[in-house]
Design a protein around this motif. Structure first.
Motif, PDB file in Angstrom:
ATOM      1  N   HIS A  25      -6.121  12.056  -7.012  1.00 65.04           N
ATOM      2  CA  HIS A  25      -5.630  10.670  -7.064  1.00 65.04           C
ATOM      3  C   HIS A  25      -5.753  10.021  -5.684  1.00 65.04           C
ATOM      4  O   HIS A  25      -6.170   8.867  -5.555  1.00 65.04           O
ATOM      5  N   VAL A  33     -10.795   2.000  -1.520  1.00 63.70           N
ATOM      6  CA  VAL A  33     -10.847   1.230  -0.264  1.00 63.70           C
ATOM      7  C   VAL A  33     -12.297   1.138   0.223  1.00 63.70           C
ATOM      8  O   VAL A  33     -12.765   0.064   0.622  1.00 63.70           O
ATOM      9  N   ASN A  35     -14.979   1.349  -1.585  1.00 63.04           N
ATOM     10  CA  ASN A  35     -15.682   0.481  -2.537  1.00 63.04           C
ATOM     11  C   ASN A  35     -15.456  -1.002  -2.221  1.00 63.04           C
ATOM     12  O   ASN A  35     -16.401  -1.792  -2.234  1.00 63.04           O
ATOM     13  N   GLU A  36     -14.205  -1.362  -1.918  1.00 63.66           N
ATOM     14  CA  GLU A  36     -13.903  -2.759  -1.577  1.00 63.66           C
ATOM     15  C   GLU A  36     -14.636  -3.168  -0.304  1.00 63.66           C
ATOM     16  O   GLU A  36     -15.124  -4.291  -0.182  1.00 63.66           O
ATOM     17  N   ASP A  43     -20.815  -9.110   0.327  1.00 62.20           N
ATOM     18  CA  ASP A  43     -20.433 -10.526   0.455  1.00 62.20           C
ATOM     19  C   ASP A  43     -21.017 -11.115   1.741  1.00 62.20           C
ATOM     20  O   ASP A  43     -21.511 -12.246   1.746  1.00 62.20           O
ATOM     21  N   MET A 113       5.968   8.877  -2.798  1.00 60.65           N
ATOM     22  CA  MET A 113       6.287   8.227  -4.073  1.00 60.65           C
ATOM     23  C   MET A 113       7.799   8.125  -4.289  1.00 60.65           C
ATOM     24  O   MET A 113       8.291   7.206  -4.920  1.00 60.65           O
TER      25      MET A 113
ATOM     26  N   ASP B  18       0.455  -0.429  -2.724  1.00 55.62           N
ATOM     27  CA  ASP B  18       0.974   0.182  -1.490  1.00 55.62           C
ATOM     28  C   ASP B  18      -0.156   0.593  -0.547  1.00 55.62           C
ATOM     29  O   ASP B  18       0.094   0.895   0.609  1.00 55.62           O
ATOM     30  N   GLU B  19      -1.398   0.598  -1.042  1.00 55.93           N
ATOM     31  CA  GLU B  19      -2.565   0.890  -0.179  1.00 55.93           C
ATOM     32  C   GLU B  19      -2.934  -0.409   0.535  1.00 55.93           C
ATOM     33  O   GLU B  19      -3.720  -1.227   0.022  1.00 55.93           O
ATOM     34  N   ASP B  21      -4.734  -1.154   3.109  1.00 58.15           N
ATOM     35  CA  ASP B  21      -6.157  -1.372   3.445  1.00 58.15           C
ATOM     36  C   ASP B  21      -6.927  -1.883   2.222  1.00 58.15           C
ATOM     37  O   ASP B  21      -7.811  -2.731   2.335  1.00 58.15           O
ATOM     38  N   PHE B  22      -6.589  -1.351   1.058  1.00 56.36           N
ATOM     39  CA  PHE B  22      -7.218  -1.798  -0.188  1.00 56.36           C
ATOM     40  C   PHE B  22      -6.813  -3.250  -0.473  1.00 56.36           C
ATOM     41  O   PHE B  22      -7.651  -4.104  -0.772  1.00 56.36           O
ATOM     42  N   THR B  25      -8.451  -5.932   1.801  1.00 53.64           N
ATOM     43  CA  THR B  25      -9.875  -6.185   1.533  1.00 53.64           C
ATOM     44  C   THR B  25     -10.047  -6.914   0.207  1.00 53.64           C
ATOM     45  O   THR B  25     -10.843  -7.850   0.104  1.00 53.64           O
ATOM     46  N   LEU B  26      -9.281  -6.491  -0.805  1.00 51.72           N
ATOM     47  CA  LEU B  26      -9.348  -7.166  -2.103  1.00 51.72           C
ATOM     48  C   LEU B  26      -8.964  -8.644  -1.940  1.00 51.72           C
ATOM     49  O   LEU B  26      -9.652  -9.536  -2.456  1.00 51.72           O
ATOM     50  N   ARG B  28      -9.126 -10.493   0.712  1.00 50.58           N
ATOM     51  CA  ARG B  28     -10.171 -11.208   1.449  1.00 50.58           C
ATOM     52  C   ARG B  28     -11.334 -11.586   0.536  1.00 50.58           C
ATOM     53  O   ARG B  28     -11.865 -12.692   0.599  1.00 50.58           O
ATOM     54  N   ARG B  29     -11.722 -10.645  -0.328  1.00 48.97           N
ATOM     55  CA  ARG B  29     -12.869 -10.898  -1.217  1.00 48.97           C
ATOM     56  C   ARG B  29     -12.524 -11.950  -2.275  1.00 48.97           C
ATOM     57  O   ARG B  29     -13.365 -12.770  -2.632  1.00 48.97           O
ATOM     58  N   LYS B  63       0.658   3.157  -9.630  1.00 50.44           N
ATOM     59  CA  LYS B  63       1.473   4.171  -8.935  1.00 50.44           C
ATOM     60  C   LYS B  63       1.818   3.690  -7.540  1.00 50.44           C
ATOM     61  O   LYS B  63       0.950   3.595  -6.676  1.00 50.44           O
ATOM     62  N   MET B  64       3.087   3.384  -7.358  1.00 50.30           N
ATOM     63  CA  MET B  64       3.544   2.938  -6.044  1.00 50.30           C
ATOM     64  C   MET B  64       4.863   3.634  -5.725  1.00 50.30           C
ATOM     65  O   MET B  64       5.618   3.978  -6.630  1.00 50.30           O
ATOM     66  N   THR B  89      -5.327   1.309 -11.693  1.00 47.47           N
ATOM     67  CA  THR B  89      -4.881   2.692 -11.525  1.00 47.47           C
ATOM     68  C   THR B  89      -6.019   3.573 -11.028  1.00 47.47           C
ATOM     69  O   THR B  89      -7.186   3.295 -11.302  1.00 47.47           O
ATOM     70  N   GLY B  90      -5.642   4.626 -10.299  1.00 45.72           N
ATOM     71  CA  GLY B  90      -6.637   5.592  -9.831  1.00 45.72           C
ATOM     72  C   GLY B  90      -7.185   6.392 -10.998  1.00 45.72           C
ATOM     73  O   GLY B  90      -8.371   6.697 -11.057  1.00 45.72           O
ATOM     74  N   LYS B 111      -9.610   2.206 -10.745  1.00 40.99           N
ATOM     75  CA  LYS B 111     -10.197   2.097  -9.404  1.00 40.99           C
ATOM     76  C   LYS B 111     -11.145   3.274  -9.169  1.00 40.99           C
ATOM     77  O   LYS B 111     -10.815   4.373  -9.609  1.00 40.99           O
ATOM     78  N   PRO B 112     -12.207   3.168  -8.426  1.00 39.66           N
ATOM     79  CA  PRO B 112     -12.792   1.920  -7.954  1.00 39.66           C
ATOM     80  C   PRO B 112     -13.534   1.197  -9.081  1.00 39.66           C
ATOM     81  O   PRO B 112     -14.043   1.841  -9.988  1.00 39.66           O
ATOM     82  N   TYR B 113     -13.573  -0.125  -9.009  1.00 34.87           N
ATOM     83  CA  TYR B 113     -14.206  -0.918 -10.068  1.00 34.87           C
ATOM     84  C   TYR B 113     -15.204  -1.869  -9.415  1.00 34.87           C
ATOM     85  O   TYR B 113     -15.171  -2.080  -8.198  1.00 34.87           O
TER      86      TYR B 113
END
Lengths: 217, 167
Positions: A25, A33, A35-36, A43, A113, B18-19, B21-22, B25-26, B28-29, B63-64, B89-90, B111-113
């Protein structure tokens, strides 16, 4: 001494599965991350193709983020690999701190968690023991799981090892809110089976807020 | 967390993960595609933002730490009738997808998508929100159905223009 192999096998498989699922997980989160950030690079290329200049600072930021995530994934995979290899030998001479290190790293996501912090205090000197590393990891996890449950949100579980005469001791402390354990609840049949197989003993001191595992050296 | 000034024709998104960094970036995009994004890294913060934000769509991680995505989904749906929610979700499972759908989630992505996939779900979620908000406007519904079949970004822009006429 009769080992309860059915309990050990069932619990061992569940423990291995739980840890593997947690680590995979975490890896998926890292991939998300990356992937983004790969998408963000696309972009930038698209913007460049439409006449907008590419900012080198932005590219550097994306590159640093990818490096950070690769290091994170590498650390997860190294621990996963160490954990998987603990099943290689039934009995092995090990540094107790190394075993504790693997389990606390595995438990970090579960702690996060539950919004619980884990603090591992390094020992003054290495404690080498001859043990079944996988079963010991399983026992440490079950105790840590109970300890995290009992302290609750926002608290810290401290873990340390020490050598006392001919035994090695692992202590889970700062469990101030730990209720008095009932014999049927703790240690349960899984912990009992692991204690028997490892020739270990467990003591719970609710007043001091500690769980102690004592292992033969 | 981030909360850019919106113009009337921007779709307002609440992104919760809770990520960090993810999330950054999301955000921003999506902002570069003219969405207005507010981020929150936990459930409590998301609930506070939702009270003041007037969001169209929320994107929640399942999941957080602390309050998980399902609990947050339930609270958001109870308190914000027209808010559509997309779960991330992961590891997707049939059980959790069914559970989230029962609680009112519009979509469920693993994720990732591909961002295109998320944009399609966002488009559909926004369309559903408009249909629920304006259930008797038959002309508008037909226009939305036609728009929904095309490019997600173009469809979204057109939907926003229609929505702005009502504001």
């Amino acid at each position: 001494m009769s080992y309860k192999w059915d309990v050990l096998c069932e619990e061992g498989l569940q423990f291995f599965g739980k840890m593997s699922a947690s680590m995979s997980h975490e890896i998926k989160n890292v991939l998300a991350v990356i992937n983004e950030n790969a998408g963000l690079l696309q972009d930038f290329v698209y913007m460049h193709d439409t006449g907008m200049p590419i900012d080198a600072k932005q590219l550097k930021g994306v590159s640093q983020m990818i490096i950070k995530q690769v290091r994170r994934a590498d650390s997860i995979m190294k621990n996963m690999n160490k954990f998987a290899h603990t099943t290689d030998q039934l009995t092995k001479a090990e540094n107790l701190n190394d075993i504790l290190d693997i389990v606390t790293k595995l438990a970090a996501r579960f702690a996060s968690m539950r919004e619980v912090s884990l603090e591992k205090i390094p020992p003054d000197e290495p404690i080498n023991i001859k043990t079944n590393p996988f079963l010991l990891e399983n026992l440490i996890w079950l105790c840590l799981d109970s300890a995290m449950d009992s302290v609750g949100q926002g608290k810290t579980v401290r873990v340390f090892t020490k050598k006392i005469d001919n035994s090695a001791q692992i202590t889970f402390s700062q469990l101030d809110s730990m209720p008095e354990p009932t014999p049927e609840a703790f240690p349960d049949k899984r912990i009992e089976a692991l204690l028997c197989a490892l020739q270990a003993e467990i003591t719970v001191d609710s007043k001091a807020g500690t769980i102690n595992i004592s292992l033969p050296i | 967390m981030t909360n850019a000034q919106s113009t009337p024709s921007q779709i307002k998104i609440l992104a919760v993960d809770d990520e960090v960094d993810f999330l950054n970036t999301l955000s921003r995009r999506l902002e570069s595609r003219d969405f207005q994004v507010t981020t929150a890294s936990n459930g409590e913060q998301a609930i506070k933002e939702a009270k003041i934000g007037g969001f169209d769509v929320a994107i929640l991680d399942l999941k957080m730490p602390g309050m998980n995505g399902q609990e947050l989904l339930k609270i958001l749906k109870e308190n914000h009738k027209f808010l559509e929610v997309i779960m991330l979700t992961g590891y997707a499972s049939v059980d959790s997808a069914v559970e989230c759908t029962k609680l009112g989630a519009f979509g469920y992505l693993e994720k990732p998508y591909d961002l295109e996939k998320l944009l399609c779900v966002l488009r559909d979620a926004y369309e559903t929100r408009l249909k629920k908000k304006f259930p008797h406007d038959q002309k508008r519904m037909k226009e939305l159905d036609l728009l929904a079949a095309g490019d997600p970004m173009a469809a979204l822009s057109a939907m926003m223009r229609l929505d702005d006429l009502e504001k």
